[in-house]
Design a protein around this motif. Structure first.
Motif, PDB file in Angstrom:
ATOM      1  N   LEU A 140       0.839  -1.204   0.000  1.00 17.31           N
ATOM      2  CA  LEU A 140       0.000   0.000   0.000  1.00 17.31           C
ATOM      3  C   LEU A 140       0.872   1.252   0.000  1.00 17.31           C
ATOM      4  CD1 LEU A 140      -2.574   1.741   0.389  1.00 17.31           C
ATOM      5  CD2 LEU A 140      -2.443   1.152   2.832  1.00 17.31           C
ATOM      6  N   VAL A 141       1.850   1.288   0.885  1.00 13.95           N
ATOM      7  CA  VAL A 141       2.749   2.450   0.962  1.00 13.95           C
ATOM      8  C   VAL A 141       3.457   2.665  -0.370  1.00 13.95           C
ATOM      9  CG1 VAL A 141       4.847   3.343   2.058  1.00 13.95           C
ATOM     10  CG2 VAL A 141       3.046   2.298   3.464  1.00 13.95           C
ATOM     11  N   VAL A 142       3.987   1.608  -0.942  1.00 13.31           N
ATOM     12  CA  VAL A 142       4.709   1.702  -2.214  1.00 13.31           C
ATOM     13  C   VAL A 142       3.769   2.176  -3.329  1.00 13.31           C
ATOM     14  CG1 VAL A 142       5.883   0.319  -3.985  1.00 13.31           C
ATOM     15  CG2 VAL A 142       6.488   0.032  -1.580  1.00 13.31           C
ATOM     16  N   ALA A 143       2.563   1.625  -3.393  1.00 16.93           N
ATOM     17  CA  ALA A 143       1.601   2.018  -4.424  1.00 16.93           C
ATOM     18  C   ALA A 143       1.216   3.486  -4.288  1.00 16.93           C
ATOM     19  CB  ALA A 143       0.359   1.134  -4.359  1.00 16.93           C
ATOM     20  N   GLU A 144       1.008   3.931  -3.061  1.00 19.73           N
ATOM     21  CA  GLU A 144       0.619   5.320  -2.830  1.00 19.73           C
ATOM     22  C   GLU A 144       1.769   6.278  -3.136  1.00 19.73           C
ATOM     23  OE1 GLU A 144      -2.578   6.580  -2.226  1.00 19.73           O
ATOM     24  OE2 GLU A 144      -2.786   4.544  -2.987  1.00 19.73           O
ATOM     25  N   ARG A 145       2.969   5.785  -3.063  1.00 19.62           N
ATOM     26  CA  ARG A 145       4.147   6.577  -3.421  1.00 19.62           C
ATOM     27  C   ARG A 145       4.302   6.672  -4.943  1.00 19.62           C
ATOM     28  NH1 ARG A 145       8.268   3.934  -0.046  1.00 19.62           N
ATOM     29  NH2 ARG A 145       8.613   2.612  -1.854  1.00 19.62           N
ATOM     30  N   GLY A 146       3.557   5.832  -5.668  1.00 20.93           N
ATOM     31  CA  GLY A 146       3.633   5.823  -7.119  1.00 20.93           C
ATOM     32  C   GLY A 146       4.623   4.829  -7.675  1.00 20.93           C
ATOM     33  N   ASP A 147       5.157   3.965  -6.807  1.00 22.65           N
ATOM     34  CA  ASP A 147       6.117   2.953  -7.245  1.00 22.65           C
ATOM     35  C   ASP A 147       5.412   1.612  -7.465  1.00 22.65           C
ATOM     36  OD1 ASP A 147       8.241   4.779  -7.146  1.00 22.65           O
ATOM     37  OD2 ASP A 147       8.610   4.374  -5.028  1.00 22.65           O
ATOM     38  N   ASP A 148       6.156   0.613  -7.884  1.00 21.33           N
ATOM     39  CA  ASP A 148       5.606  -0.702  -8.216  1.00 21.33           C
ATOM     40  C   ASP A 148       5.627  -1.627  -6.996  1.00 21.33           C
ATOM     41  OD1 ASP A 148       4.838  -3.126  -9.295  1.00 21.33           O
ATOM     42  OD2 ASP A 148       6.644  -3.377 -10.514  1.00 21.33           O
ATOM     43  N   PRO A 149       4.456  -1.948  -6.423  1.00 24.26           N
ATOM     44  CA  PRO A 149       4.440  -2.848  -5.268  1.00 24.26           C
ATOM     45  C   PRO A 149       4.855  -4.271  -5.623  1.00 24.26           C
ATOM     46  CG  PRO A 149       2.202  -2.255  -5.899  1.00 24.26           C
ATOM     47  CD  PRO A 149       3.129  -1.451  -6.755  1.00 24.26           C
ATOM     48  N   GLY A 150       4.863  -4.599  -6.902  1.00 30.68           N
ATOM     49  CA  GLY A 150       5.283  -5.927  -7.344  1.00 30.68           C
ATOM     50  C   GLY A 150       6.745  -6.217  -7.058  1.00 30.68           C
ATOM     51  N   GLU A 151       7.508  -5.183  -6.713  1.00 30.72           N
ATOM     52  CA  GLU A 151       8.923  -5.382  -6.407  1.00 30.72           C
ATOM     53  C   GLU A 151       9.145  -5.971  -5.015  1.00 30.72           C
ATOM     54  OE1 GLU A 151      11.025  -1.756  -7.198  1.00 30.72           O
ATOM     55  OE2 GLU A 151      10.411  -1.749  -9.302  1.00 30.72           O
ATOM     56  N   LEU A 152       8.111  -5.963  -4.163  1.00 28.54           N
ATOM     57  CA  LEU A 152       8.243  -6.553  -2.828  1.00 28.54           C
ATOM     58  C   LEU A 152       8.086  -8.064  -2.922  1.00 28.54           C
ATOM     59  CD1 LEU A 152       6.147  -3.996  -0.736  1.00 28.54           C
ATOM     60  CD2 LEU A 152       8.619  -4.074  -1.074  1.00 28.54           C
ATOM     61  N   ASP A 153       8.781  -8.783  -2.049  1.00 26.01           N
ATOM     62  CA  ASP A 153       8.812 -10.245  -2.092  1.00 26.01           C
ATOM     63  C   ASP A 153       8.215 -10.825  -0.807  1.00 26.01           C
ATOM     64  OD1 ASP A 153       9.413 -12.942  -2.452  1.00 26.01           O
ATOM     65  OD2 ASP A 153      11.559 -12.667  -2.063  1.00 26.01           O
ATOM     66  N   TYR A 154       7.010 -11.391  -0.920  1.00 25.54           N
ATOM     67  CA  TYR A 154       6.353 -11.958   0.263  1.00 25.54           C
ATOM     68  C   TYR A 154       7.236 -13.010   0.939  1.00 25.54           C
ATOM     69  CZ  TYR A 154       3.622 -14.755   3.365  1.00 25.54           C
ATOM     70  OH  TYR A 154       3.218 -15.444   4.474  1.00 25.54           O
ATOM     71  N   GLU A 155       7.913 -13.821   0.176  1.00 26.48           N
ATOM     72  CA  GLU A 155       8.732 -14.905   0.757  1.00 26.48           C
ATOM     73  C   GLU A 155       9.783 -14.350   1.716  1.00 26.48           C
ATOM     74  OE1 GLU A 155       7.866 -18.019   0.577  1.00 26.48           O
ATOM     75  OE2 GLU A 155       6.241 -17.466  -0.780  1.00 26.48           O
ATOM     76  N   GLN A 156      10.325 -13.183   1.400  1.00 30.49           N
ATOM     77  CA  GLN A 156      11.306 -12.559   2.293  1.00 30.49           C
ATOM     78  C   GLN A 156      10.638 -12.125   3.600  1.00 30.49           C
ATOM     79  OE1 GLN A 156      14.733 -12.277   1.533  1.00 30.49           O
ATOM     80  NE2 GLN A 156      14.759 -11.988   3.734  1.00 30.49           N
ATOM     81  N   TYR A 157       9.430 -11.566   3.516  1.00 24.03           N
ATOM     82  CA  TYR A 157       8.679 -11.177   4.722  1.00 24.03           C
ATOM     83  C   TYR A 157       8.428 -12.407   5.591  1.00 24.03           C
ATOM     84  CZ  TYR A 157       7.625  -6.434   3.093  1.00 24.03           C
ATOM     85  OH  TYR A 157       7.710  -5.123   2.698  1.00 24.03           O
ATOM     86  N   ALA A 158       7.966 -13.478   4.974  1.00 21.64           N
ATOM     87  CA  ALA A 158       7.672 -14.699   5.722  1.00 21.64           C
ATOM     88  C   ALA A 158       8.929 -15.244   6.403  1.00 21.64           C
ATOM     89  CB  ALA A 158       7.061 -15.745   4.801  1.00 21.64           C
ATOM     90  N   ALA A 159      10.029 -15.287   5.678  1.00 21.01           N
ATOM     91  CA  ALA A 159      11.277 -15.813   6.237  1.00 21.01           C
ATOM     92  C   ALA A 159      11.779 -14.963   7.404  1.00 21.01           C
ATOM     93  CB  ALA A 159      12.342 -15.880   5.145  1.00 21.01           C
ATOM     94  N   ASP A 160      11.658 -13.657   7.282  1.00 25.27           N
ATOM     95  CA  ASP A 160      12.193 -12.745   8.296  1.00 25.27           C
ATOM     96  C   ASP A 160      11.267 -12.549   9.495  1.00 25.27           C
ATOM     97  OD1 ASP A 160      14.344 -12.396   6.620  1.00 25.27           O
ATOM     98  OD2 ASP A 160      13.760 -10.385   5.952  1.00 25.27           O
ATOM     99  N   GLN A 161       9.965 -12.786   9.337  1.00 24.53           N
ATOM    100  CA  GLN A 161       9.028 -12.366  10.366  1.00 24.53           C
ATOM    101  C   GLN A 161       8.184 -13.460  11.014  1.00 24.53           C
ATOM    102  OE1 GLN A 161       6.583  -9.359   8.568  1.00 24.53           O
ATOM    103  NE2 GLN A 161       8.282  -7.957   8.264  1.00 24.53           N
ATOM    104  N   SER A 162       8.072 -14.613  10.416  1.00 24.82           N
ATOM    105  CA  SER A 162       7.155 -15.638  10.928  1.00 24.82           C
ATOM    106  C   SER A 162       7.393 -15.978  12.392  1.00 24.82           C
ATOM    107  CB  SER A 162       7.232 -16.905  10.080  1.00 24.82           C
ATOM    108  OG  SER A 162       6.651 -16.670   8.831  1.00 24.82           O
ATOM    109  N   GLU A 163       8.632 -16.182  12.757  1.00 25.09           N
ATOM    110  CA  GLU A 163       8.927 -16.566  14.145  1.00 25.09           C
ATOM    111  C   GLU A 163       8.582 -15.447  15.124  1.00 25.09           C
ATOM    112  OE1 GLU A 163       9.244 -18.804  17.190  1.00 25.09           O
ATOM    113  OE2 GLU A 163       9.371 -19.604  15.150  1.00 25.09           O
ATOM    114  N   TYR A 164       8.825 -14.207  14.756  1.00 18.36           N
ATOM    115  CA  TYR A 164       8.443 -13.072  15.612  1.00 18.36           C
ATOM    116  C   TYR A 164       6.948 -13.112  15.923  1.00 18.36           C
ATOM    117  CZ  TYR A 164       6.830  -8.435  16.844  1.00 18.36           C
ATOM    118  OH  TYR A 164       6.192  -7.381  17.468  1.00 18.36           O
ATOM    119  N   TYR A 165       6.127 -13.252  14.891  1.00 15.34           N
ATOM    120  CA  TYR A 165       4.671 -13.248  15.107  1.00 15.34           C
ATOM    121  C   TYR A 165       4.204 -14.494  15.847  1.00 15.34           C
ATOM    122  CZ  TYR A 165       4.226  -8.998  12.402  1.00 15.34           C
ATOM    123  OH  TYR A 165       4.340  -7.704  11.965  1.00 15.34           O
ATOM    124  N   ARG A 166       4.817 -15.639  15.573  1.00 19.18           N
ATOM    125  CA  ARG A 166       4.471 -16.856  16.312  1.00 19.18           C
ATOM    126  C   ARG A 166       4.749 -16.653  17.796  1.00 19.18           C
ATOM    127  NH1 ARG A 166       7.038 -20.191  13.478  1.00 19.18           N
ATOM    128  NH2 ARG A 166       5.304 -21.130  12.334  1.00 19.18           N
TER     129      ARG A 166
END
Length: 170
Positions: A140-166
């Motif tokens: 959302l932030v990237v899209a509202e900035r006018g950039d391409d949100p497709g450049e973000l990688d969900y797999e990286q978010y999952a790898a970096d954050q899953s244990e924190y949220y668990r």
């Protein structure tokens, strides 16, 4: 580079939520449009059809590919441009927990803050939903900035954050 989680656990009326904040240099009406208008929503997550005045809409997550099934959401509360509460309503889910989403917008000194919250039933759900919302809200932030949100990688978010949220919901 590690993507730091931004969601925090919060208790609301006896229910545990994961809560995220994003800040925009935009008027509240513009951010409201980005999270409620189908065309704006589609830039970062998906789109909806139907008439919200009936209390229900059908939502499709277009950011996850063309085969993602439609989902029905009940509009619990809508107070433009400040508050939206929706609940995922799928009768095939049986007796599982409802997915309640709360969006609150606050503006001050030329900035609008979005507080996004989801009721969180357990640690295992949090391990995937937490990174998912960090990812989508960053889109959302990237899209509202006018950039391409497709450049973000969900797999990286999952790898970096899953244990924190668990851990946060254990």
């Amino acid at each position: 580079m590690t993507i730091a989680p931004t969601g925090r656990r919060e208790s609301r009326n006896g229910t545990e939520y994961v809560v995220f904040h994003r800040r925009f240099a935009a008027p509240v009406e513009d951010v409201w449009a980005a999270v409620t208008e189908p065309e704006r929503l589609e830039r970062w997550i998906g789109t909806w059809t139907g008439d919200p005045a009936t209390g229900e809409v059908t939502f499709t997550m277009t950011a996850e590919g063309p085969d993602t099934p439609e989902e029905r959401y009940v509009v619990e509360e809508c107070a433009p441009p400040r508050r939206l509460v929706v609940r995922f309503a799928d009768p095939s889910e049986g007796s599982g927990p409802d997915w309640v989403l709360e969006l609150d917008l606050d503006d001050s000194e030329g900035f609008t803050t979005l507080a996004f919250a989801q009721a969180m039933p357990d640690a295992e759900t949090a391990s995937s939903v937490g990174p998912g919302w960090d990812y989508y809200l960053d889109r959302l932030v990237v899209a509202e900035r006018g950039d391409d949100p497709g450049e973000l990688d969900y797999e990286q978010y999952a790898a970096d954050q899953s244990e924190y949220y668990r851990s946060a919901f254990s």
